[in-house]
Design an enzyme around this catalytic site. Structure first.
Site, short mmCIF file in Angstrom:
data_model
loop_
_atom_site.label_atom_id
_atom_site.label_comp_id
_atom_site.label_asym_id
_atom_site.label_seq_id
_atom_site.Cartn_x
_atom_site.Cartn_y
_atom_site.Cartn_z
CD GLU A 60 -14.70 -3.06 35.06
OE1 GLU A 60 -14.37 -2.26 35.51
OE2 GLU A 60 -14.41 -4.35 35.24
CG HIS A 129 -5.66 3.82 35.76
ND1 HIS A 129 -5.02 2.51 36.20
CD2 HIS A 129 -6.52 4.07 36.56
CE1 HIS A 129 -5.49 2.42 37.33
NE2 HIS A 129 -6.64 3.23 37.52
#
Length: 327
Positions: A60, A129
């Site tokens: 990321e 998530h």
């Protein structure tokens, strides 16, 4: 004009941007060959090529840093972070570089970057998530934070975000990706940023929400209408900068306000909205402001997920409380 789900509207906006602006580049984990974990970029690499739709390593910070460099040099990158639970490593890059580039260079450079990420609970996903970190990014000077609540608004707001000269965090409610379809015309028309949308007119109470919570709020408004209570529903849409004027105008009309968000309660954006109403619209209030929010805990696994997400029943309870109260 086609009936599209929200994830399909996102795909349509990305395709339109790639087709009409050669500076637009997409990058992210598995967005090319696989079309992304939710298929938001399905078919785009085959259509526009691997130099415009780039698969990246699972890194990321690398995605964010690369995208910021692209933006500083004149491209319009749209980076995908696969889940918002994975977004925290990029805070350094976003806060210290993307959000400050215009200020640091005294306007010589801008950072026309969009970071997309699915957010929120409701799909029975595991930990990491189901995050709703919008307040974290809204706190950072130099960023816009946007969260659509319908396919049509996803299409128009994403087009506007890609065309914006400054960095935008674009959070897409995972629960809405395929929940319902809406007529969306691929006309390239952007919706205005920094503007709330009044989805329903009312005179008795103002309901303020954004993202997936708009669905529960609209259902609550329907039940209130059956009882003769007219609720005005406002979709904030752009969380930063906040269009407080639209909210204040509504509260001036109704005298009451209930703010609903899925993110944890403490330091959530509901608190910022409530403070702004107290500062600028106190004399309009006929009752204290109510907040209906997620809890100050990690989003639980699917057995308790429905208990975490604000329900229609909790919203109705807050509305009835503010209707019964008086200042």
């Amino acid at each position: 004009m086609a009936d599209l789900a929200l994830v399909e509207a996102v795909n349509l906006a990305l395709a339109h941007s790639l087709e009409h602006d050669p500076s637009v580049v997409l990058l992210g984990e598995d967005i090319g060959a696989n079309g992304g974990v939710f298929r938001a970029t399905l078919g785009l690499q085959a259509r526009f090529g691997a130099q415009r739709v780039l698969d990246t390593p699972l890194a990321e910070t690398g995605i964010a840093g690369t995208a910021i460099g692209m933006a500083a040099m004149g491209l319009h990158p749209v980076a995908e972070i696969q889940f918002t639970g994975f977004i925290y490593p990029i805070v350094d890059q976003v806060l210290n570089h993307a959000a400050r580039l215009r200020h640091r260079t005294r306007g010589r450079l801008t950072c026309p970057l969009v970071i997309r990420s699915p957010c929120g609970a409701g799909i029975h996903a595991p930990e990491h998530h189901s995050e709703s970190p919008e307040a974290l990014f809204a706190h950072m000077p130099g960023l816009r934070v946007v969260m659509p609540s319908s396919p049509a608004r996803a299409y128009g707001l994403l087009l506007a975000a890609i065309r914006d000269p400054d960095p935008v965090i674009f959070l897409e409610p995972t629960r809405l990706y395929r929940l319902f379809k809406q007529s969306v015309e691929d006309n390239g028309e952007a919706l205005p940023l920094d503007t709330c949308f009044t989805l329903r007119e009312g005179t008795d109470v103002t309901l303020v929400a954004w993202g997936a919570m708009i669905q529960e709020v609209l259902r609550a408004a329907d039940q209130l209408a059956a009882d003769g209570i007219a609720a005005e529903v406002i979709d904030v849409a752009t969380l930063k900068p906040l269009d407080i004027d639209t909210i204040l105008a509504s509260v001036a009309k109704t005298g009451r306000c209930v703010i609903v968000h899925e993110a944890p309660r403490t330091c959530g954006l509901g608190a910022e909205i409530a403070a702004a109403i107290a500062e600028r619209g106190l004399y309009s209030l006929l009752a204290p402001i109510e907040r209906v929010t997620g809890y100050d805990v990690v989003v639980p696994l699917f057995r308790l997920e429905a208990q975490y997400i604000p329900s229609v029943a909790r919203i109705l309870s807050a509305v009835r409380k503010t209707l019964e109260a008086s200042t």
